[in-house]
Write a protein that holds these residues in place. Structure first.
Motif, PDB file in Angstrom:
ATOM      1  N   ILE A  19       0.771  -1.045  -0.163  1.00  0.00           N
ATOM      2  CA  ILE A  19      -0.073   0.445   0.130  1.00  0.00           C
ATOM      3  C   ILE A  19       0.939   1.050  -0.192  1.00  0.00           C
ATOM      4  O   ILE A  19       1.776   1.411   0.947  1.00  0.00           O
ATOM      5  CB  ILE A  19      -1.175  -0.152   0.773  1.00  0.00           C
ATOM      6  N   ARG A  20       0.846   2.485  -0.724  1.00  0.00           N
ATOM      7  CA  ARG A  20       1.380   3.656  -1.124  1.00  0.00           C
ATOM      8  C   ARG A  20       0.900   3.893  -0.129  1.00  0.00           C
ATOM      9  O   ARG A  20      -0.442   4.611  -0.733  1.00  0.00           O
ATOM     10  CB  ARG A  20       1.280   3.894  -2.330  1.00  0.00           C
ATOM     11  N   GLU A 107      -4.881   6.230   7.117  1.00  0.00           N
ATOM     12  CA  GLU A 107      -4.926   7.048   6.279  1.00  0.00           C
ATOM     13  C   GLU A 107      -5.436   6.155   4.932  1.00  0.00           C
ATOM     14  O   GLU A 107      -5.973   6.171   4.053  1.00  0.00           O
ATOM     15  CB  GLU A 107      -4.765   8.633   5.656  1.00  0.00           C
ATOM     16  N   ALA A 108      -3.527   5.626   3.974  1.00  0.00           N
ATOM     17  CA  ALA A 108      -3.884   4.892   3.379  1.00  0.00           C
ATOM     18  C   ALA A 108      -4.602   3.812   2.763  1.00  0.00           C
ATOM     19  O   ALA A 108      -5.316   3.218   2.142  1.00  0.00           O
ATOM     20  CB  ALA A 108      -2.464   4.392   2.713  1.00  0.00           C
ATOM     21  N   CYS A 109      -4.539   2.680   3.807  1.00  0.00           N
ATOM     22  CA  CYS A 109      -5.528   1.656   4.813  1.00  0.00           C
ATOM     23  C   CYS A 109      -6.821   1.844   3.959  1.00  0.00           C
ATOM     24  O   CYS A 109      -7.248   1.227   3.185  1.00  0.00           O
ATOM     25  CB  CYS A 109      -5.035   1.221   5.338  1.00  0.00           C
ATOM     26  N   ILE A 110      -7.578   3.110   4.639  1.00  0.00           N
ATOM     27  CA  ILE A 110      -9.247   3.652   4.515  1.00  0.00           C
ATOM     28  C   ILE A 110      -9.480   3.820   3.162  1.00  0.00           C
ATOM     29  O   ILE A 110     -10.033   3.476   2.294  1.00  0.00           O
ATOM     30  CB  ILE A 110      -8.693   5.032   4.907  1.00  0.00           C
ATOM     31  N   ARG A 114     -11.305   1.632   0.140  1.00  0.00           N
ATOM     32  CA  ARG A 114     -11.809   2.790  -0.619  1.00  0.00           C
ATOM     33  C   ARG A 114     -11.789   1.755  -2.064  1.00  0.00           C
ATOM     34  O   ARG A 114     -12.860   2.022  -2.631  1.00  0.00           O
ATOM     35  CB  ARG A 114     -12.418   3.818  -0.484  1.00  0.00           C
ATOM     36  N   ASP A 115     -10.721   2.244  -2.592  1.00  0.00           N
ATOM     37  CA  ASP A 115     -10.555   2.147  -4.136  1.00  0.00           C
ATOM     38  C   ASP A 115     -11.531   0.617  -4.623  1.00  0.00           C
ATOM     39  O   ASP A 115     -11.754   0.761  -5.728  1.00  0.00           O
ATOM     40  CB  ASP A 115      -8.870   2.000  -4.051  1.00  0.00           C
ATOM     41  N   LYS A 120     -20.236   1.941  -1.136  1.00  0.00           N
ATOM     42  CA  LYS A 120     -20.460   1.437  -0.617  1.00  0.00           C
ATOM     43  C   LYS A 120     -20.718   0.293   0.293  1.00  0.00           C
ATOM     44  O   LYS A 120     -21.270   0.452   1.148  1.00  0.00           O
ATOM     45  CB  LYS A 120     -21.673   0.454  -1.523  1.00  0.00           C
ATOM     46  N   ALA A 121     -19.308   0.511  -0.042  1.00  0.00           N
ATOM     47  CA  ALA A 121     -18.383  -1.061   1.860  1.00  0.00           C
ATOM     48  C   ALA A 121     -18.816   0.104   2.665  1.00  0.00           C
ATOM     49  O   ALA A 121     -18.648   1.376   2.967  1.00  0.00           O
ATOM     50  CB  ALA A 121     -17.694  -1.245   1.366  1.00  0.00           C
ATOM     51  N   ARG A 122     -19.457  -0.750   4.346  1.00  0.00           N
ATOM     52  CA  ARG A 122     -19.072   0.099   5.935  1.00  0.00           C
ATOM     53  C   ARG A 122     -17.230  -0.491   5.615  1.00  0.00           C
ATOM     54  O   ARG A 122     -17.757  -1.539   6.343  1.00  0.00           O
ATOM     55  CB  ARG A 122     -19.769  -0.171   6.258  1.00  0.00           C
ATOM     56  N   ILE A 123     -16.481   0.944   6.628  1.00  0.00           N
ATOM     57  CA  ILE A 123     -15.562   0.034   6.800  1.00  0.00           C
ATOM     58  C   ILE A 123     -14.786   0.682   8.304  1.00  0.00           C
ATOM     59  O   ILE A 123     -15.209   1.802   8.443  1.00  0.00           O
ATOM     60  CB  ILE A 123     -13.863   1.239   5.476  1.00  0.00           C
TER      61      ILE A 123
END
Length: 302
Positions: A19-20, A107-110, A114-115, A120-123
């Motif tokens: 993850i960048r 932040e990058a993980c969120i 999302r990407d 619509k996904a609930r994280i």
């Protein structure tokens, strides 16, 4: 293989991913795929590790969540585990600060989830120790569905349990900063004290400011103001025998969340059928039939 690491053949499936972050740093993480097919109520969880703890410690809990309908992402924060520098020389060059595990890494993980999953996904986030506090620092924390804080605090040492306060102060707020300053990093692995830490992380931990805004520096006021505006559901779980995340420490964290829907739970070891829990215990497999289902139920709330 440790008792916290699922076997290669374990179900559900998993994959290792990179993850960048927004500053160019590359994180290593493991994604556990939900056993359920994607649907309109697709759910995901990011597990944010404690300071100096590798992501693999949480893999069995991640597997449990995936078996119960969640996509799960477990990163190693910059400077830790598979995201660590390859040599002591590189550790000494590291400029990593503690808060960057939230402002950059979580932040990058969120954004990564999302990407891949869509809006619509609930994280949600399950954050352990400083990992829970780090999740609040992410710029997109307001887009999270909910946050489960387990022993979440930022090491203000006067909040430690009175019976262990002096020992913990000497260890983390006196010895650690001295050694980190001398060596340019903290050799936690060599000492048998969790993982190695970048110097900036160790010194931020050692400062232990009562108000975390002071640790953040120039951006502190803006970031803490953003946290005060979060309105998402938060559950703070803190075992009564946790010497770090005492009631005072947990409530210090919750006071920053002045607009959020906060619940608190302080389980006594007896209520979970054990003699001790401590700061790290709840993610151990022995709690698979006690704490884990309670965590799952809360994460699944509408």
């Amino acid at each position: 293989m440790t008792d916290h690491e699922p076997s290669e053949s374990a179900s559900p499936g998993w994959e290792d991913v990179s993850i960048r972050c927004n500053d160019g740093q590359l994180l290593q993480a493991r994604r556990f795929h939900s056993v359920q097919l994607a649907n309109e109520d697709q759910r995901a969880v990011i597990i944010a590790p404690a300071t100096g703890v590798q992501g693999r410690y949480y893999w069995r809990f991640a597997t449990y969540l995936a078996e119960n309908g969640f996509d799960v992402l477990v990163p190693d924060f910059r400077g830790i585990g598979r995201s660590a520098p390859s040599s002591v020389k590189d550790y000494r060059k590291s400029k990593t600060r503690w808060h960057e595990w939230g402002t950059h890494d979580i932040e990058a993980c969120i954004l990564w989830f999302r990407d891949r999953l869509g809006y619509k996904a609930r994280i949600g986030v399950v954050g352990h120790s400083f990992g829970g506090f780090a999740a609040l620092l992410a710029a997109h924390a307001s887009e999270l569905d909910r946050i489960l804080l387990v022993g979440a605090q930022h090491a203000h040492w006067p909040d430690y349990d009175k019976s262990q306060r002096l020992k913990l102060f000497m260890k983390w707020h006196l010895f650690m900063p001295i050694v980190s300053t001398m060596l340019g990093y903290f050799p936690g692995r060599r000492l048998g004290w969790l993982e190695n830490l970048p110097r900036g992380v160790a010194l931020d931990w050692a400062r232990g400011a009562a108000n975390y805004e002071k640790t953040l520096g120039a951006d502190g006021k803006r970031i803490m103001h953003r946290i005060s505006g979060l309105t998402i559901p938060v559950l703070s779980v803190n075992p009564t025998d946790d010497p770090y995340a005492t009631r005072d420490a947990a409530r210090r964290t919750l006071r920053y969340l002045s607009s959020a829907e906060c619940e608190e739970w302080y389980p006594h070891p007896r209520t979970l059928g054990v003699s001790e829990i401590g700061h790290f215990g709840l993610f151990h497999q022995r709690f698979e039939t006690t704490f884990w289902p309670k965590a799952l139920d809360w994460l699944k709330r509408a």
